[in-house]
Structure formats: structure tokens, C-alpha cells
Design a protein around this motif. Structure first.
Motif, PDB file in Angstrom:
ATOM      1  N   SER A 208     -38.401   4.267  34.105  1.00 41.62           N
ATOM      2  CA  SER A 208     -38.594   3.075  33.286  1.00 41.62           C
ATOM      3  C   SER A 208     -37.419   2.112  33.448  1.00 41.62           C
ATOM      4  O   SER A 208     -36.314   2.513  33.832  1.00 41.62           O
TER       5      SER A 208
ATOM      6  N   SER B 274     -47.780  -0.733  31.546  1.00 43.75           N
ATOM      7  CA  SER B 274     -47.045  -0.079  30.475  1.00 43.75           C
ATOM      8  C   SER B 274     -45.859  -0.934  30.067  1.00 43.75           C
ATOM      9  O   SER B 274     -44.728  -0.704  30.512  1.00 43.75           O
ATOM     10  N   THR B 275     -46.131  -1.935  29.247  1.00 42.86           N
ATOM     11  CA  THR B 275     -45.070  -2.854  28.820  1.00 42.86           C
ATOM     12  C   THR B 275     -44.983  -2.892  27.301  1.00 42.86           C
ATOM     13  O   THR B 275     -45.988  -2.748  26.605  1.00 42.86           O
ATOM     14  N   TYR B 276     -43.769  -3.103  26.832  1.00 42.92           N
ATOM     15  CA  TYR B 276     -43.515  -3.113  25.393  1.00 42.92           C
ATOM     16  C   TYR B 276     -42.482  -4.197  25.094  1.00 42.92           C
ATOM     17  O   TYR B 276     -41.569  -4.425  25.884  1.00 42.92           O
TER      18      TYR B 276
ATOM     19  N   LYS C 104     -42.318 -11.306  21.594  1.00 43.21           N
ATOM     20  CA  LYS C 104     -43.706 -11.108  21.999  1.00 43.21           C
ATOM     21  C   LYS C 104     -44.423 -12.451  22.111  1.00 43.21           C
ATOM     22  O   LYS C 104     -44.321 -13.301  21.222  1.00 43.21           O
TER      23      LYS C 104
ATOM     24  N   ALA D  99     -41.239   4.282  28.346  1.00 45.60           N
ATOM     25  CA  ALA D  99     -41.068   2.880  27.976  1.00 45.60           C
ATOM     26  C   ALA D  99     -41.330   2.649  26.486  1.00 45.60           C
ATOM     27  O   ALA D  99     -40.619   1.885  25.835  1.00 45.60           O
ATOM     28  N   GLN D 100     -42.334   3.314  25.942  1.00 44.31           N
ATOM     29  CA  GLN D 100     -42.675   3.090  24.533  1.00 44.31           C
ATOM     30  C   GLN D 100     -41.617   3.641  23.588  1.00 44.31           C
ATOM     31  O   GLN D 100     -41.619   3.302  22.400  1.00 44.31           O
ATOM     32  N   ASN D 101     -40.713   4.464  24.101  1.00 43.95           N
ATOM     33  CA  ASN D 101     -39.649   5.041  23.275  1.00 43.95           C
ATOM     34  C   ASN D 101     -38.286   4.386  23.511  1.00 43.95           C
ATOM     35  O   ASN D 101     -37.313   4.771  22.875  1.00 43.95           O
TER      36      ASN D 101
ATOM     37  N   GLU E 132     -36.897   1.611  22.767  1.00 46.90           N
ATOM     38  CA  GLU E 132     -36.220   0.938  21.653  1.00 46.90           C
ATOM     39  C   GLU E 132     -35.412   1.935  20.821  1.00 46.90           C
ATOM     40  O   GLU E 132     -34.290   1.627  20.408  1.00 46.90           O
TER      41      GLU E 132
END
Length: 121
Positions: free
Chosen positions: A30, A54-56, A62, A100-102, A104
Motif C-alpha cells: 500500500s 482500493s482507495t480511501y 473527499k 489501505a483501509q487501515n 489512518e
């Protein structure tokens, strides 16, 4: 040790656009961006996984920022539109093996030196 080199920072007027780029010495699972404004804590901006879909994003960016990854998987860009004065910060490219979702909550282990983005109002 993965080395990251950012480019593309600068001075822009509010409402304008900038594109940040980052090149990594090796591919990682990532990649993403964090930023830190003067007197504030570091904050997450955006992340992308191995898959382009897979983007956040942080809520604050946003709809204005877009993260993308090159086909070779060792580059990441951040297109920043409709910039605001509160986007002024040092932007850091990051890379690692966090999902990626983790990212942050669990920042990656590899960080670039940072590039300054200044938005004048």
C-alpha cells in the motif's frame, strides 16, 4: 529499507490545483499520503492498496483529492483540486504493508522527507 521521494509541492492560490508525485525504491502493498500543518498533529490524507480501486480518503479531502498508483506499483500521485488555505501543510508520501483501509489508524513504516504545499487565500 524503502526510500520515498516526493515532488510537486509549491504555492498555489485558493481554488487552484496541485499534483504531488512520489517514487519508491521498491514496490509495497500500500501507499498513501499524510500531512502536517504548523502547530497541528499529523493527519491521514489518502491511501491506495495494490488494486487501483482500493482507495480511501480523509473526510476533509473527499471529493477534492484523488490518489492514484502507477502500473509499476512503485509510484503514487495525489491530484489536489479546489485547494483551501487549510490544506497548507507538509505532505508526506508513505508506503508499507498496512491494508489501505487501515492506514489512518496504523500508519505505514516508510516515510518520505515531505514536500511543502502552501495555499494562499
Amino acid at each position: 529499507q524503502v526510500q520515498l521521494v516526493e515532488s510537486g509541492g509549491g504555492l498555489v492560490q485558493a481554488g487552484g490545483s496541485l499534483r504531488l508525485s512520489c517514487v519508491a525504491s521498491e514496490r509495497t502493498f500500500s501507499m498513501g499520503w499524510f500531512r502536517q500543518a504548523p502547530g497541528k498533529e499529523r493527519e491521514f490524507v489518502a491511501a491506495i492498496g495494490w488494486s487501483a480501486g482500493s482507495t480511501y480518503y480523509a473526510d476533509s479531502v473527499k471529493g477534492r483529492f484523488t490518489i492514484s498508483r502507477g502500473n509499476a506499483k512503485n509510484t503514487v500521485d495525489l491530484q489536489m483540486n479546489s485547494l483551501k488555505a487549510e490544506d497548507t501543510a507538509i505532505y508526506y508520501c508513505v508506503a508499507g504493508y498496512t491494508a489501505a483501509q487501515n492506514m489512518e489508524k496504523s500508519p505505514p513504516i516508510y516515510w518520505g522527507q515531505g514536500t511543502q504545499v502552501t495555499v494562499s487565500s
